[in-house]
Design an enzyme around this catalytic site. Structure first.
Site, PDB file in Angstrom:
ATOM      1  N   HIS A 192       0.855  -1.186   0.000  1.00  0.00           N
ATOM      2  CA  HIS A 192       0.000   0.000   0.000  1.00  0.00           C
ATOM      3  C   HIS A 192       0.892   1.238   0.000  1.00  0.00           C
ATOM      4  CE1 HIS A 192      -2.796   2.974   1.783  1.00  0.00           C
ATOM      5  NE2 HIS A 192      -3.789   2.168   1.458  1.00  0.00           N
ATOM      6  N   ASP A 200       2.872  -4.346   8.257  1.00  0.00           N
ATOM      7  CA  ASP A 200       1.622  -3.604   8.054  1.00  0.00           C
ATOM      8  C   ASP A 200       0.478  -4.607   8.203  1.00  0.00           C
ATOM      9  OD1 ASP A 200      -0.679  -2.480   7.029  1.00  0.00           O
ATOM     10  OD2 ASP A 200       0.230  -1.773   5.163  1.00  0.00           O
ATOM     11  N   GLN A 228      -4.820  -4.979   6.985  1.00  0.00           N
ATOM     12  CA  GLN A 228      -5.797  -5.901   6.411  1.00  0.00           C
ATOM     13  C   GLN A 228      -5.866  -7.227   7.163  1.00  0.00           C
ATOM     14  OE1 GLN A 228      -7.949  -5.186   4.082  1.00  0.00           O
ATOM     15  NE2 GLN A 228      -7.084  -3.168   3.704  1.00  0.00           N
ATOM     16  N   LYS A 242     -10.800  -0.765  10.221  1.00  0.00           N
ATOM     17  CA  LYS A 242     -10.893  -1.989   9.429  1.00  0.00           C
ATOM     18  C   LYS A 242     -11.280  -3.203  10.267  1.00  0.00           C
ATOM     19  CE  LYS A 242      -7.433  -0.298   6.138  1.00  0.00           C
ATOM     20  NZ  LYS A 242      -8.325   0.099   5.038  1.00  0.00           N
ATOM     21  N   CYS A 266      -4.858   2.608  -3.539  1.00  0.00           N
ATOM     22  CA  CYS A 266      -3.599   3.090  -2.943  1.00  0.00           C
ATOM     23  C   CYS A 266      -2.487   2.071  -3.129  1.00  0.00           C
ATOM     24  CB  CYS A 266      -3.782   3.438  -1.465  1.00  0.00           C
ATOM     25  SG  CYS A 266      -4.879   4.833  -1.183  1.00  0.00           S
TER      26      CYS A 266
END
Length: 407
Positions: free
Chosen positions: A124, A201, A204, A227, A365
């Site tokens: 991302h 990261d 998600q 999220k 993104c």
């Protein structure tokens, strides 16, 4: 094993009961932001009605209650990630701010000309741009590990890019554009073998996978509340305590200090050193409620349900003329990115909205991913704990009807 309580879960999300353009809402944009259960909505309302005050600075009752709920939320996040100590949990606005914090604090203090940062080609923008900025500031070099046409990381190429010059590896746990789930534990081991630190990261991943930062062995882990069915404007950064203690603050102001004079300032210990100013107090409390809600359903149960959905959606997508999936990794989360012949993804998104179906259309993104697959954008249906096979059927039906118009 008890059946997955889909009807009860859907009833917990009031927004799902509405109609859009005269059709029942089918919300398939969870990778961008998930909807909020009553448990989160009610917690936010209750906090503002009963307990709101600024925190850490007050001796009055409301201030003490608000502080207690804020710090209890930090402990909830610690348990959620299985961090060793609550001091390792820094509240931030979200994954983007967490990565920028590490880049500007750890990166600016530890990187020099010729050092290397390694990321992957599926990242991302939030895990690309902060590293580009710190490379410009320090003279470090950004390296990119390639992916294949399935959207899987090429592990041998990744390992070849690791050298004594690699100081940091920043990698997504799960790709927002492709759904690919990376073997992060293996990647962390590879990086550590070369002396590099690792940031993951997890934006998600955390709504779909159980995350144990101690088992993973990562140095930093970041995620966003919105999220994982929580409020916007709140997230968390996990950092190893020793690293956080050695890192300088990246923002100055109230709360992050021990003493201030015009000649010198002494900073507070982590995590407060990185939480300048009045934080997102209610949002942190709401994040804790979201985590507790998810844990009440069970991440294993959610993962199994979503795995069934993505398998079913993948099978049904093969029925749609001219549809091509973008991202077919063997290990992937509940994300279906696709393009359709003769129909731009933005048009697909607009037409699907007329069927009450909310999907994301664009580059997500992740423009380098689009460039790699030579597409301007994709349409992305992303599934959450409350989605159903019936909603997949509606998506496929709508796509077939839309394609007839363009045939």
């Amino acid at each position: 094993m008890s059946a997955y309580p889909i009807d009860r879960i859907r009833a917990d999300f009031p927004i799902l009961a509405q109609q859009v353009r005269g059709k029942p809402l089918v919300y398939l944009d969870n990778a961008a932001s998930a909807q909020k259960p009553n448990a989160v909505i009610d917690t936010l309302a209750d906090f503002y009605r009963r307990d709101f005050a600024n925190i850490h600075r007050s001796v009055h009752t409301l201030g003490e209650r608000a502080t207690a709920r804020y710090e209890a939320a930090r402990e909830t996040v610690r348990q959620f990630l299985n961090a060793e100590a609550v001091e390792e949990i820094v509240f931030v606005r979200g994954t983007t701010e967490a990565i920028n914090l590490v880049a500007q604090s750890w990166g600016h203090s530890n990187l020099k000309e010729g050092d290397e940062i390694l990321i992957t080609a599926m990242e991302h923008h939030s895990n690309i741009v902060p590293w580009q900025l710190v490379c410009q500031q320090t003279g470090a070099v950004l390296k990119v590990a390639p992916i294949d046409t399935h959207g899987e990381l090429l592990l041998e190429a990744f390992e070849r890019l690791l050298t004594a010059r690699t100081k940091l590896v920043a990698v997504t746990h799960m790709s927002n554009a492709l759904g690919t789930i990376n073997p992060v534990e293996r990647l962390i081991d590879m990086a550590h073998a070369h002396g590099a630190k690792v940031l993951v990261d997890g934006a998600q991943a955390v709504p779909h996978l159980a995350v144990d930062v101690q088992a993973l062995g990562c140095d930093f882990y970041a995620f966003s509340g919105h999220k994982v069915y929580g409020p916007t404007g709140i997230g968390a950064l996990y950092g190893r305590r020793g690293l956080l203690e050695a890192m300088p603050p990246w923002q100055g102001g109230g709360e992050m200090i021990r003493t201030v004079t015009f000649e010198k300032t002494e900073y507070a210990d982590p995590p407060y050193k990185f939480e300048a100013g009045t934080p997102a107090i209610a949002e942190a409390v709401g994040l804790a409620a979201a985590i507790e809600y998810v844990q009440g359903i069970g991440l294993e149960a959610i993962a199994a349900h979503e795995h069934d959905l993505i398998q079913y959606a993948t099978e049904r997508a093969a029925e749609v003329p001219g549809l091509r999936l973008i991202g077919t990794a063997r290990h992937k989360g509940a994300i279906l990115s696709f393009v359709v012949d003769r129909v731009h993804p933005h048009d697909l998104g607009t037409f699907l909205d007329h069927y009450g179906i909310a999907v994301r259309a664009g580059h997500h993104c992740a423009m380098p991913v689009m460039d790699f697959f030579r597409v301007p954008a994709t349409a992305r249906a992303s599934f959450g704990m409350y989605n159903t096979r019936e909603e997949v059927d509606l998506l496929i039906y709508a796509l077939k009807e839309i394609i007839k118009v363009f045939s």
